[in-house]
Design an enzyme around this catalytic site. Structure first.
Site, PDB file in Angstrom:
ATOM      1  N   ASP A 298      -2.892  13.171  52.614  1.00 50.59           N
ATOM      2  CA  ASP A 298      -2.494  12.977  53.550  1.00 50.59           C
ATOM      3  C   ASP A 298      -3.090  12.827  54.642  1.00 50.59           C
ATOM      4  O   ASP A 298      -4.597  12.646  54.212  1.00 50.59           O
ATOM      5  CB  ASP A 298      -2.110  15.156  54.116  1.00 50.59           C
ATOM      6  CG  ASP A 298      -0.589  15.435  53.283  1.00 50.59           C
ATOM      7  OD1 ASP A 298      -0.142  14.286  52.731  1.00 50.59           O
ATOM      8  OD2 ASP A 298      -0.972  16.663  52.516  1.00 50.59           O
ATOM      9  N   ARG A 299      -3.054  12.025  56.315  1.00 49.33           N
ATOM     10  CA  ARG A 299      -3.798  11.692  56.372  1.00 49.33           C
ATOM     11  C   ARG A 299      -5.195  12.511  56.791  1.00 49.33           C
ATOM     12  O   ARG A 299      -6.160  11.996  56.213  1.00 49.33           O
ATOM     13  CB  ARG A 299      -2.987  11.150  57.651  1.00 49.33           C
ATOM     14  CG  ARG A 299      -3.969  10.521  59.348  1.00 49.33           C
ATOM     15  CD  ARG A 299      -3.307   9.629  59.427  1.00 49.33           C
ATOM     16  NE  ARG A 299      -3.726   8.296  60.835  1.00 49.33           N
ATOM     17  CZ  ARG A 299      -2.689   7.477  61.599  1.00 49.33           C
ATOM     18  NH1 ARG A 299      -1.574   7.557  62.194  1.00 49.33           N
ATOM     19  NH2 ARG A 299      -4.266   6.991  62.159  1.00 49.33           N
TER      20      ARG A 299
END
Length: 241
Positions: A74-75
């Site tokens: 995830d970012r």
């Protein structure tokens, strides 16, 4: 930082300092929180394109370089992420992930002590793609994905608790939503229950280690990502393995 230092995310190219492992078939990067792995609606330059540019520069490939994405982070998550440099390696690494032959270790920082301090979590996760939010259910639900992880309390520091997580499955937002369901939302993850977010687009979740048998060389590989040097994660260095 995760919770105390407000450092704004700054985009930058990949350099030698970001490389954790590289051979003719694979390359592993220590991803910074805030980097996206593949292009999304923000149109920010994704990590896979940055790695392609790095390889093309390093090996003087004017026509560009092949790079295969085999998994994602995830970012707002930092840590080790692996790419394939050949189509042969891509196919075989994909099989390792599919057959659960890739051992993954993460560390998360939370504010609530997990009870019990060690255990196994099984949920069925259902993602809402419009809202980009995943919900956990204790029992099977239509279209839900069975999700499993093992966790243990690794230590406590100044009211923060470090949890080691070993996911058995790999689902979108799995660790984030499962720890939240345990009552332990990750520091900075206001999407899953932490009271405030981070200005640097990060949460306190770090992909620490990958262990696997090299798909071409057939040798054991262990790739370890150092913790971020940000004034917060550094304090937990003595607690991680």
């Amino acid at each position: 930082m995760c919770a105390r230092v407000n450092i704004k995310y700054v985009d930058r190219d990949i350099t030698d300092d970001d490389i954790l492992y590289e051979d003719n078939h694979l390359i592993a990067i220590n991803k910074r929180a805030g980097d996206i792995v593949q292009v999304d609606e923000t149109n920010d330059e994704p990590l896979d394109e940055k790695v392609k540019k790095y390889i093309a520069r390093k090996y003087k490939k004017p026509n560009g370089a092949f790079l295969g994405v085999v998994h994602r982070l995830d970012r707002p998550v930092s840590g080790v992420i692996l790419f394939a440099k050949t189509s042969k390696a891509l196919d075989r690494i994909n099989l390792l992930f599919k057959n659960r032959e890739m051992q993954k270790t993460y560390y998360a920082v939370v504010r609530k002590r997990p009870e019990p301090p060690e255990g196994n979590l099984v949920h069925w996760l259902l993602k809402n793609p419009q809202k980009n939010v995943t919900r956990a259910y204790d029992q099977m639900v239509p279209d839900g994905q069975r999700s499993e992880l093992n966790y243990r309390l690794a230590g406590e520091l100044e009211g923060y608790y470090l949890i080691e997580v070993n996911p058995i499955t790999g689902r979108p937002h799995q660790i984030r939503v499962q720890l939240s369901t345990l009552g332990c939302p990750i520091v900075g993850d206001n999407k899953y229950g932490y009271p405030r977010g981070s200005l640097r687009k990060s949460i306190c979740l770090h992909a620490r280690r990958l262990r696997f048998i090299h798909p071409i060389k057939k040798e054991p590989v262990e790739i370890v990502a150092p913790l971020p040097k940000d004034g917060f994660w550094d304090k937990f260095e003595h607690l991680v393995e």
